[in-house]
Structures are given as C-alpha cells and as structure tokens.
Design an enzyme around this catalytic site. Structure first.
Site, PDB file in Angstrom:
ATOM      1  N   SER A 191      14.344  32.614  20.956  1.00  0.00           N
ATOM      2  CA  SER A 191      15.037  31.771  21.713  1.00  0.00           C
ATOM      3  C   SER A 191      16.023  32.965  22.263  1.00  0.00           C
ATOM      4  CB  SER A 191      15.460  30.618  21.420  1.00  0.00           C
ATOM      5  OG  SER A 191      16.573  30.713  20.608  1.00  0.00           O
ATOM      6  N   ARG A 221      14.169  51.667   3.178  1.00  0.00           N
ATOM      7  CA  ARG A 221      15.004  51.414   4.394  1.00  0.00           C
ATOM      8  C   ARG A 221      15.158  52.707   5.354  1.00  0.00           C
ATOM      9  NH1 ARG A 221      17.913  47.582   4.905  1.00  0.00           N
ATOM     10  NH2 ARG A 221      18.549  47.252   2.814  1.00  0.00           N
ATOM     11  N   ARG A 248      16.897  41.605   9.180  1.00  0.00           N
ATOM     12  CA  ARG A 248      17.069  42.872   8.088  1.00  0.00           C
ATOM     13  C   ARG A 248      18.246  43.887   8.411  1.00  0.00           C
ATOM     14  NH1 ARG A 248      13.264  45.773   5.172  1.00  0.00           N
ATOM     15  NH2 ARG A 248      13.701  48.185   5.408  1.00  0.00           N
ATOM     16  N   LEU A 289      20.045  47.226   8.965  1.00  0.00           N
ATOM     17  CA  LEU A 289      19.671  48.337   9.395  1.00  0.00           C
ATOM     18  C   LEU A 289      20.920  49.364   8.935  1.00  0.00           C
ATOM     19  CD1 LEU A 289      19.039  47.500  13.001  1.00  0.00           C
ATOM     20  CD2 LEU A 289      17.336  48.429  11.536  1.00  0.00           C
ATOM     21  N   ASN A 317      24.328  42.355  18.014  1.00  0.00           N
ATOM     22  CA  ASN A 317      23.560  41.328  17.041  1.00  0.00           C
ATOM     23  C   ASN A 317      24.341  40.052  17.419  1.00  0.00           C
ATOM     24  OD1 ASN A 317      22.071  40.252  14.651  1.00  0.00           O
ATOM     25  ND2 ASN A 317      24.175  40.009  13.660  1.00  0.00           N
ATOM     26  N   HIS A 351      24.745  35.961  15.853  1.00  0.00           N
ATOM     27  CA  HIS A 351      25.044  35.131  14.550  1.00  0.00           C
ATOM     28  C   HIS A 351      25.369  33.878  14.548  1.00  0.00           C
ATOM     29  CE1 HIS A 351      24.951  34.925  10.246  1.00  0.00           C
ATOM     30  NE2 HIS A 351      26.324  34.217  10.248  1.00  0.00           N
ATOM     31  N   ASP A 394      27.713  47.325  12.653  1.00  0.00           N
ATOM     32  CA  ASP A 394      28.466  48.616  11.874  1.00  0.00           C
ATOM     33  C   ASP A 394      27.944  48.776  10.736  1.00  0.00           C
ATOM     34  OD1 ASP A 394      29.399  46.553  10.407  1.00  0.00           O
ATOM     35  OD2 ASP A 394      31.498  47.096  10.274  1.00  0.00           O
ATOM     36  N   VAL A 425      26.322  43.423   6.751  1.00  0.00           N
ATOM     37  CA  VAL A 425      25.603  42.208   7.100  1.00  0.00           C
ATOM     38  C   VAL A 425      26.441  41.172   8.105  1.00  0.00           C
ATOM     39  CG1 VAL A 425      24.402  40.204   6.099  1.00  0.00           C
ATOM     40  CG2 VAL A 425      24.351  42.381   4.935  1.00  0.00           C
ATOM     41  N   GLU A 480      24.768  30.673  21.542  1.00  0.00           N
ATOM     42  CA  GLU A 480      24.471  32.035  21.282  1.00  0.00           C
ATOM     43  C   GLU A 480      23.726  33.005  22.550  1.00  0.00           C
ATOM     44  OE1 GLU A 480      21.668  32.643  17.882  1.00  0.00           O
ATOM     45  OE2 GLU A 480      22.462  30.728  16.888  1.00  0.00           O
TER      46      GLU A 480
HETATM   47  C1  GAR Z   1      19.526  32.821  15.719  1.00  0.00           C
HETATM   48  O1  GAR Z   1      20.509  31.454  15.570  1.00  0.00           O
HETATM   49  C2  GAR Z   1      20.403  33.821  15.404  1.00  0.00           C
HETATM   50  O2  GAR Z   1      21.703  34.085  15.690  1.00  0.00           O
HETATM   51  C3  GAR Z   1      19.832  34.113  13.865  1.00  0.00           C
HETATM   52  O3  GAR Z   1      18.490  33.715  13.880  1.00  0.00           O
HETATM   53  C4  GAR Z   1      18.203  32.814  14.853  1.00  0.00           C
HETATM   54  C5  GAR Z   1      17.092  33.345  15.532  1.00  0.00           C
HETATM   55  O4  GAR Z   1      16.752  32.553  16.455  1.00  0.00           O
HETATM   56  N1  GAR Z   1      20.380  35.492  13.306  1.00  0.00           N
HETATM   57  C6  GAR Z   1      20.921  35.488  12.134  1.00  0.00           C
HETATM   58  O5  GAR Z   1      21.035  34.668  11.460  1.00  0.00           O
HETATM   59  C7  GAR Z   1      21.447  37.173  11.799  1.00  0.00           C
HETATM   60  N2  GAR Z   1      22.185  36.925  10.348  1.00  0.00           N
HETATM   61  P1  GAR Z   1      15.775  33.004  17.891  1.00  0.00           P
HETATM   62  O6  GAR Z   1      14.798  33.752  17.345  1.00  0.00           O
HETATM   63  O7  GAR Z   1      15.313  31.745  18.500  1.00  0.00           O
HETATM   64  O8  GAR Z   1      16.489  33.760  18.460  1.00  0.00           O
END
Ligand code: GAR
Length: 209
Positions: free
Chosen positions: A10, A60, A90, A92, A104, A106, A138, A141, A171
C-alpha cells in the site's frame, strides 16, 4: 528511485500514485525479497518493472550487492538515485546504504517500537498515542534521521488491525512528503537530525483530526 517491498504494497501504491506530473521522482523499479508479494502486482498494473530477489541462502553482503546491481540495471545509481523501503522487512548493511538516500516508513512513533509489529507493540506498551514515522535509514533497525511523524490516538477497544488501519493513511502521506523533500534536495542531515527546508503548507508533524 527504486522501491523495495516485501508485502501488500500500500505504501508503494501511494508512491506510484504520487509520481505523476511535476512530482520530482519516478519509480524506476520495484524489487521484492518475497516471491508472490502483492506489491509486485501493483507494480505490474502501473507498468513499472518488478523484480523478485529472494534473500534466502545469501549472506547480507552478497544480497545487498545483488540488490544494488538490480537497482543499477534499472538506472537507479549512487549519486542520483533514491531508494524507498515500502514495507521491506530486511535490514540493509552499510555497503548498501552508501551513496544514495534510503527512506523508510514505519508504523510507530520512533524511536519507540522499532522492528516488527509496531502497532502490536504500541498496544502491548499501553500508550495512548501511536503513529507513523518516515526517516532516512542509517543501518540500524528503524533508526536514522526522522523526516516526519504522525500521531493517532489509541482507542480503548483497538486491536492491532484497527490501530494499524488508523495509522496507515498517515504513513502514505508522510512517505510521499518525505520523498518529495529528499528528491528536491531540501533535506540536510546534521548528526542524527534532519533539517528540512519546508514549503508553505508542509509540516513535519501530522495529527489525527
Ligand atoms: C507498513 O505498515 C510499514 O510501515 C511496515 O510494513 C507495512 C507494509 O505495508 N514497515 C515496517 O514495519 C518496517 N519496520 P504495505 O506493504 O502495505 O506498504
């Protein structure tokens, strides 16, 4: 830019939808470490090259080098390219991060609740405010200079699903805004802080109505 994904996509969709007209970036390719991720379907529907690059069996450094090569194959290069992590689950390594901004998204108010299941962690932590963060990566995690954050309330009857659903639209908005700011060269990193040359109407903080 290249967009790395692992799942439903999404956030990728929000970026694809934003990258039209005078938006200062375009999605050159989508790379998934998970075969069959729905994000790959979204890339196909948008006419964007989609690559599956499973990480299993690679260390990695090897995987990160393969990722860089796949991005380069699609014209995403250090110096000019941008990498967006749109639900890419994952970590990097430093060699991957060298030479381009990596952004990113989150689903938590970092630095609280990094890693997996941000909304689940927020519920377990008993907080009254949850949210979303967009940041430069950076090597940790879900660490790195924060570009923008949004807060949403945690309601008494919330489940992981309802809280995640309340966070998700923020987001999407934060990711698009942060990408625009990075692509326009309006972000300067000083230590752990990002300084952003904000345009009228922009805010680094979004709150629920
Ligand atoms: C999202 O909520 C994103 O913030 C999270 O994975 C989901 C992916 O949803 N990412 C993390 O938790 C990174 N640590 P999406 O595939 O619908 O974008």
């Amino acid at each position: 830019m290249g967009v790395l994904v692992s799942g439903r996509g999404s956030n990728l969709q929000a970026l694809l939808d934003a990258c039209v007209g005078d938006f200062p970036a375009r999605v050159a390719c989508v790379i998934s470490n998970v075969p069959g991720a729905h994000a790959l379907v979204r890339a196909g529907l948008a006419g964007v090259p989609a690559v599956v690059l499973p990480h299993s069996g690679r260390d990695r450094a090897t995987y990160d080098a393969e990722l860089r090569a796949a991005l380069a194959n699609h014209g995403v290069l250090p110096g000019s390219g941008i990498v967006c992590l749109a639900g890419f689950m994952r970590v990097l390594g430093p060699a991957f991060l060298e030479g381009w901004p990596v952004i990113n998204v989150h689903p938590a108010l970092l630095p609280a609740f990094p890693g997996l299941h941000g909304p689940r962690q927020a519920l377990a932590g008993g907080v009254t405010q949850a949210g979303a963060t967009v940041h430069l990566v950076d090597g940790g995690v879900d660490t790195g200079p924060i570009l923008g954050q949004a807060t949403v309330p945690v309601l008494p009857d919330d489940t992981e699903e309802t809280l995640s659903a309340r966070i998700l639209p923020f987001e999407h908005r934060l990711f698009v805004q942060g990408l625009r700011q990075v692509a326009e060269g309006r972000v300067v990193v000083e230590g752990h802080r990002a300084r952003i040359d904000l345009r009228p109407g922009e805010s680094r903080w979004l709150g629920a109505p």
